[in-house]
Design an enzyme around this catalytic site. Structure first.
Site, short mmCIF file in Angstrom:
data_model
loop_
_atom_site.label_atom_id
_atom_site.label_comp_id
_atom_site.label_asym_id
_atom_site.label_seq_id
_atom_site.Cartn_x
_atom_site.Cartn_y
_atom_site.Cartn_z
N LEU A 146 27.52 -61.86 7.31
CA LEU A 146 26.96 -62.31 5.84
C LEU A 146 25.88 -61.35 5.43
O LEU A 146 25.21 -60.72 6.18
CB LEU A 146 26.47 -63.73 6.08
CG LEU A 146 27.82 -64.77 6.53
CD1 LEU A 146 26.95 -65.92 6.90
CD2 LEU A 146 28.56 -64.94 5.40
N SER A 147 25.68 -61.61 4.22
CA SER A 147 24.46 -60.90 3.39
C SER A 147 23.32 -61.40 3.97
O SER A 147 23.20 -62.81 4.32
CB SER A 147 24.61 -61.20 2.13
OG SER A 147 23.35 -60.85 1.37
N GLY A 148 22.38 -60.79 4.33
CA GLY A 148 21.12 -61.30 5.08
C GLY A 148 21.20 -61.84 6.54
O GLY A 148 20.15 -62.16 7.05
N SER A 149 22.32 -61.41 7.05
CA SER A 149 22.60 -61.71 8.76
C SER A 149 21.58 -60.56 9.52
O SER A 149 21.47 -60.99 10.68
CB SER A 149 24.07 -61.86 8.94
OG SER A 149 24.50 -60.53 8.76
N SER A 207 31.94 -56.35 4.72
CA SER A 207 33.20 -56.47 5.15
C SER A 207 33.96 -57.58 5.42
O SER A 207 34.19 -57.69 6.69
CB SER A 207 33.38 -55.06 6.01
OG SER A 207 32.59 -55.35 7.38
N LYS A 250 22.50 -56.94 9.34
CA LYS A 250 23.02 -55.76 9.59
C LYS A 250 22.57 -54.55 9.16
O LYS A 250 22.53 -53.68 10.24
CB LYS A 250 24.55 -55.45 8.70
CG LYS A 250 25.49 -56.83 8.92
CD LYS A 250 26.73 -56.66 7.82
CE LYS A 250 26.24 -56.83 6.35
NZ LYS A 250 25.68 -58.03 6.06
N SER A 251 22.04 -54.35 8.04
CA SER A 251 21.07 -53.10 7.68
C SER A 251 19.87 -53.05 8.58
O SER A 251 19.71 -51.90 9.05
CB SER A 251 20.88 -53.43 6.42
OG SER A 251 20.47 -52.01 5.76
P1 ADP Z 1 22.16 -57.60 5.78
O1 ADP Z 1 22.23 -56.04 5.77
O2 ADP Z 1 23.07 -58.23 6.88
O3 ADP Z 1 22.41 -58.10 4.25
P2 ADP Z 1 19.22 -57.42 5.97
O4 ADP Z 1 19.20 -56.46 7.25
O5 ADP Z 1 19.23 -56.54 4.94
O6 ADP Z 1 20.61 -58.28 6.18
O7 ADP Z 1 18.32 -58.46 6.14
C1 ADP Z 1 18.19 -59.41 7.21
C2 ADP Z 1 16.93 -60.01 7.20
O8 ADP Z 1 16.68 -61.08 8.23
C3 ADP Z 1 15.60 -59.10 7.25
O9 ADP Z 1 14.66 -59.52 6.30
C4 ADP Z 1 15.15 -59.10 8.73
O10 ADP Z 1 13.74 -58.85 8.80
C5 ADP Z 1 15.44 -60.61 9.11
N1 ADP Z 1 15.83 -60.81 10.43
C6 ADP Z 1 14.98 -61.84 11.31
N2 ADP Z 1 15.43 -61.71 12.33
C7 ADP Z 1 16.14 -60.74 12.65
C8 ADP Z 1 17.09 -60.14 13.70
N3 ADP Z 1 17.05 -60.60 14.86
N4 ADP Z 1 18.00 -59.00 13.31
C9 ADP Z 1 17.94 -58.53 12.04
N5 ADP Z 1 17.26 -59.04 11.06
C10 ADP Z 1 16.42 -60.04 11.44
#
Ligand code: ADP
Length: 202
Positions: free
Chosen positions: A33-36, A106, A38-39
């Site tokens: 999901l968005s915010g999970s 995806s 990944k990036s």
């Molecule tokens: P995505 O790419 O899936 O949309 P992002 O990487 O942009 O998500 O954002 C994930 C957010 O969650 C970031 O603000 C990050 O700091 C926070 N976060 C907290 N715990 C974790 C973790 N264990 N792994 C990755 N991100 C985390």
């Protein structure tokens, strides 16, 4: 395809590049999901791999959509085409001996499976970044969930568009209540176990 287009066989092969690099070339396909996370995880893992002198490259949503896929939107067809192009591009990077990391929601299983189908068995490593929707929504890194809830963004994965949880991902990484470092450590161990990178001698 035009029959006059012939794949040119290089003498410098992927195997020779991998030998020189002292690690295997693979595609790590982060989905979730968005915010999970990944990036965040793809970049943090890349940093760790780089410090171990591995050749890497991260593709993520925004950088691809600014260039290669700038003509695509978020309809089902455009999302599929987006994933297809990413798969094809990552395939070239793997042939170049690189550990490629892709960080895209995806959401559609079929699209991911099609990308997997471009690779020889074992080269496509699906990494499911697992995090409950409520947690992703609380994080709301880019304020997108708020906009999706208000209807400002249509077709938003998890809110108004589906996310197909992977059936048999090679790696599942939980990000709720865990630090980025813990997650990276787990990913590095998984890569060592699979013989992608050598085990670090300390
Ligand atoms: P995505 O790419 O899936 O949309 P992002 O990487 O942009 O998500 O954002 C994930 C957010 O969650 C970031 O603000 C990050 O700091 C926070 N976060 C907290 N715990 C974790 C973790 N264990 N792994 C990755 N991100 C985390």
């Amino acid at each position: 395809m035009n029959k006059n287009i012939v794949w040119h066989e290089a003498t410098v092969t992927r195997e020779r590049r991998e030998k020189m690099n002292r690690h295997r070339a693979k595609l790590l396909w982060f989905t979730g999901l968005s915010g999970s996370g990944k990036s965040t995880l793809a970049h943090a893992l890349e940093e760790e791999l780089h410090q171990r002198e591995c050749r890497t490259y991260v593709f993520d949503g925004d950088n691809v959509r600014h260039g290669l896929c700038r003509d695509l939107g978020f309809s089902t067809e455009d999302r599929s085409e987006n994933i297809r192009r990413i798969g094809e591009m990552a395939k070239l990077f793997v042939d170049a001996g690189v550990i490629a990391l892709t960080a895209f929601i995806s959401p559609i299983r079929e699209d991911r499976e099609r990308a997997r189908g471009l690779f020889p068995h074992g080269d496509f490593i699906e990494v499911y970044v697992s995090c409950p929707l409520e947690v992703c929504e609380t994080r709301d890194v880019k304020g997108l969930y708020k906009k999706a809830r208000s209807g400002e963004i249509p077709n938003f994965t998890g809110i108004s568009a589906p996310y197909d949880v992977p059936d048999k991902p090679e790696i599942v990484i939980e990000t709720q209540d865990r630090t980025v470092q813990e997650c990276v450590h787990e990913l590095i161990e998984a890569l060592e176990q699979r013989g992608v990178i050598p085990t670090k001698v300390v």
